[in-house]
Design an enzyme around this catalytic site. Structure first.
Site, PDB file in Angstrom:
ATOM      1  N   TYR A 234       0.857  -1.196   0.000  1.00 45.18           N
ATOM      2  CA  TYR A 234       0.000   0.000   0.000  1.00 45.18           C
ATOM      3  C   TYR A 234       0.887   1.238   0.000  1.00 45.18           C
ATOM      4  CZ  TYR A 234      -3.602  -3.371   0.669  1.00 45.18           C
ATOM      5  OH  TYR A 234      -4.428  -4.441   0.450  1.00 45.18           O
ATOM      6  N   SER A 235       0.515   2.215  -0.834  1.00 42.33           N
ATOM      7  CA  SER A 235       1.293   3.455  -0.906  1.00 42.33           C
ATOM      8  C   SER A 235       1.063   4.276   0.353  1.00 42.33           C
ATOM      9  CB  SER A 235       0.848   4.302  -2.098  1.00 42.33           C
ATOM     10  OG  SER A 235       0.935   3.566  -3.282  1.00 42.33           O
TER      11      SER A 235
ATOM     12  N   CYS B 211       0.173   7.183 -11.279  1.00 41.96           N
ATOM     13  CA  CYS B 211      -0.086   6.153 -10.263  1.00 41.96           C
ATOM     14  C   CYS B 211      -1.568   5.767 -10.270  1.00 41.96           C
ATOM     15  CB  CYS B 211       0.301   6.669  -8.874  1.00 41.96           C
ATOM     16  SG  CYS B 211       0.272   5.377  -7.613  1.00 41.96           S
TER      17      CYS B 211
ATOM     18  N   GLU C  56       3.781   4.056 -11.431  1.00 44.25           N
ATOM     19  CA  GLU C  56       3.530   2.980 -10.459  1.00 44.25           C
ATOM     20  C   GLU C  56       2.064   2.586 -10.589  1.00 44.25           C
ATOM     21  OE1 GLU C  56       5.760   2.640  -6.693  1.00 44.25           O
ATOM     22  OE2 GLU C  56       3.791   2.952  -5.775  1.00 44.25           O
TER      23      GLU C  56
ATOM     24  N   TYR D 100      -0.897  -0.714 -10.605  1.00 41.07           N
ATOM     25  CA  TYR D 100      -1.105  -2.053 -10.029  1.00 41.07           C
ATOM     26  C   TYR D 100      -2.497  -2.549 -10.330  1.00 41.07           C
ATOM     27  CZ  TYR D 100      -2.542   1.293  -6.366  1.00 41.07           C
ATOM     28  OH  TYR D 100      -3.072   2.362  -5.676  1.00 41.07           O
TER      29      TYR D 100
END
Ligand SMILES: Cc1cc2nc3c(=O)[nH]c(=O)nc-3n(C[C@H](O)[C@H](O)[C@H](O)COP(=O)(O)OP(=O)(O)OC[C@H]3O[C@@H](n4cnc5c(N)ncnc54)[C@H](O)[C@@H]3O)c2cc1C
Ligand code: SF4
Ligand code: SF4
Length: 396
Positions: free
Chosen positions: A195-196, A354, A394, A396
């Protein structure tokens, strides 16, 4: 020593790897595996197909060493950094030839983000991989708030964790690992999820050993449901921090363009808060492109309205507002082509993308169009920005 005895070994850089598991899921021959510390490549299995190179969000997978004897999995599990290339003496020219061949293949494989990820030159050096499954940091939940409207099915939550017991040094843009309790249906411990970090380096509130996460509940998802259901006082096992390149420039003159969807906004909350708290009159500009289905599903919609436009120029894109055309982040970027193009001509501009994997292509195409409109080539600029630590992806 004859060149034929030299082995070219594929390795993962433990300093940069964010332990996202993408490579392990991608490798067709199961050459990639991990322990609680590192992701590693089995030299006996890797056939250099390069399938894992382009999906890796950090470029940490793109490392190669010429060595007379393969590094074992145990060697690799114990590393905190890659070993230097050993001097191979007489065989140097043969090695160089093989390296050139590898480089040519890698250039093709790196279509996605445009090359290896590099940190901005002014970014602070982060601490990484300080805690792992065997030695986790224990955080205590001090807040868990819903960010999306009550009628939104899969809520997004703002979760605040205190590290008063175990100092956990982080920088904006890094991620943390969460160890979900329990085992999967094969009886194995659940995989660690990443988790960011959604808060600035000195805490959710200044100097409070705390950090925030922005977590979206996934239907049946193991870790997101565990996190979203946490109560105040619950204790959570954490690993990391991870990530040494998706970091904020520390230079107040840096322009920062942030492009995100959904929980991809988490690191940008950290970036914005750090600048707001520590350099509110910075000459560098900040621009945010944020996509969601509708305002009710956009995390931090309310708080973002309060951030002054002079600090952060905000551009929201909604794809599911009844009666309105579907708008995606790339559409909003094209609408702002003039200020974006101006920023892209500056060597002090940093671009960060992101969020959902699916956004990459559209954002890339928009940047291509915007560059073309002012006589620039995104195909040429992208690898330059990437190599200079000025273009980061980034997803996901
Ligand atoms: C670098 C990085 C940063 C990230 N940052 C964030 C972040 O800031 N915020 C965030 O929310 N996420 C983030 N993620 C994603 C996060 O790590 C998890 O992947 C995500 O929370 C889902 O994990 P989970 O355990 O809930 O789902 P999993 O249990 O891993 O399930 C994965 C998917 O399968 C589906 N699924 C699982 N079981 C079933 C079933 N029985 N039937 C049908 N479908 C099923 C789930 O819906 C889910 O979509 C990040 C990932 C990476 C790599
Ligand atoms: S190069 Fe191919 S075989 Fe080797 S680790 Fe990557 S995906 Fe697996
Ligand atoms: S960051 Fe790259 S090398 Fe590390 S786990 Fe993810 S895909 Fe693999």
């Amino acid at each position: 020593m004859p060149a034929t005895e030299i082995l070219k070994q594929h390795l993962i850089d433990p300093e940069i790897c964010i332990r996202c598991n993408t490579c392990e899921e991608t490798c067709p021959v199961d050459a990639i595996t991990h322990d609680d510390n590192n992701y590693v490549v089995d030299a006996a299995k890797c056939n250099f197909c390069l399938d894992c190179i382009s999906p890796c969000p950090t470029g940490s997978i793109d490392n190669w060493r010429m060595t007379p004897a393969a590094f074992s999995l145990e060697d690799q599990y114990s590393w905190s950094e890659l070993p230097a290339q050993v001097d191979l003496g007489d065989v140097a020219s043969a090695v160089e030839a093989i390296e050139d061949e590898v480089d040519a293949l890698l250039t093709q494989a790196h279509a996605g983000a445009g090359g290896k990820s590099v940190a901005p030159s002014s970014a602070l050096k982060p601490a990484i991989n300080q805690f792992n499954r065997a030695r986790p940091a224990i955080a205590t939940v001090i807040g868990n708030y819903r960010l999306t409207a009550p009628d939104v099915d899969n809520d997004v939550r703002h979760i605040i964790l205190s590290f008063a017991e175990t100092p956990f040094p982080v920088l904006e843009g890094q991620s943390v690992g969460v160890v979900p309790p329990g085992v999967d249906d094969k009886g194995e411990k659940h995989r660690i999820r990443l988790y960011s970090i959604a808060s600035p380096r000195h805490g959710e509130k200044p100097n409070t050993y705390s950090l925030a996460l922005t977590v979206k509940r996934e239907p049946h998802g193991v870790c997101s449901n565990y996190l979203c259901d946490l109560k105040k006082g619950d204790r959570v096992k954490m690993t990391g921090p991870f990530g040494a390149t998706f970091l904020m420039p520390n230079d107040p003159a840096a322009n920062i363009v942030m492009i995100c969807t959904g929980t991809g906004s988490a690191p940008f909350r950290g970036f914005t808060e750090w600048r707001r708290r520590t350099m509110p009159n910075a000459p560098g500009r900040m621009m945010l492109f944020f996509g969601a289905r509708r305002p009710e599903e956009l995390p931090y919609f309310g708080p973002l309205q309060k951030v002054p436009e002079t600090l952060l120029a905000k551009h929201f894109a909604y794809s599911r507002v009844p009666g309105e055309p579907k708008t995606y982040v790339q559409d909003m970027m094209r609408k702002q082509a003039a200020p974006l193009a101006e920023l892209m001509t500056s060597p002090q501009t940093y671009i960060y993308v992101c969020g959902l994997k699916g956004m990459e292509q559209g954002v890339d195409a928009a940047l291509d169009d915007i560059c073309r409109g002012v006589g620039l080539s995104w195909a040429a600029l992208r690898p330059d920005m990437r190599a200079g630590g000025r273009y980061h992806v980034e997803t996901y």
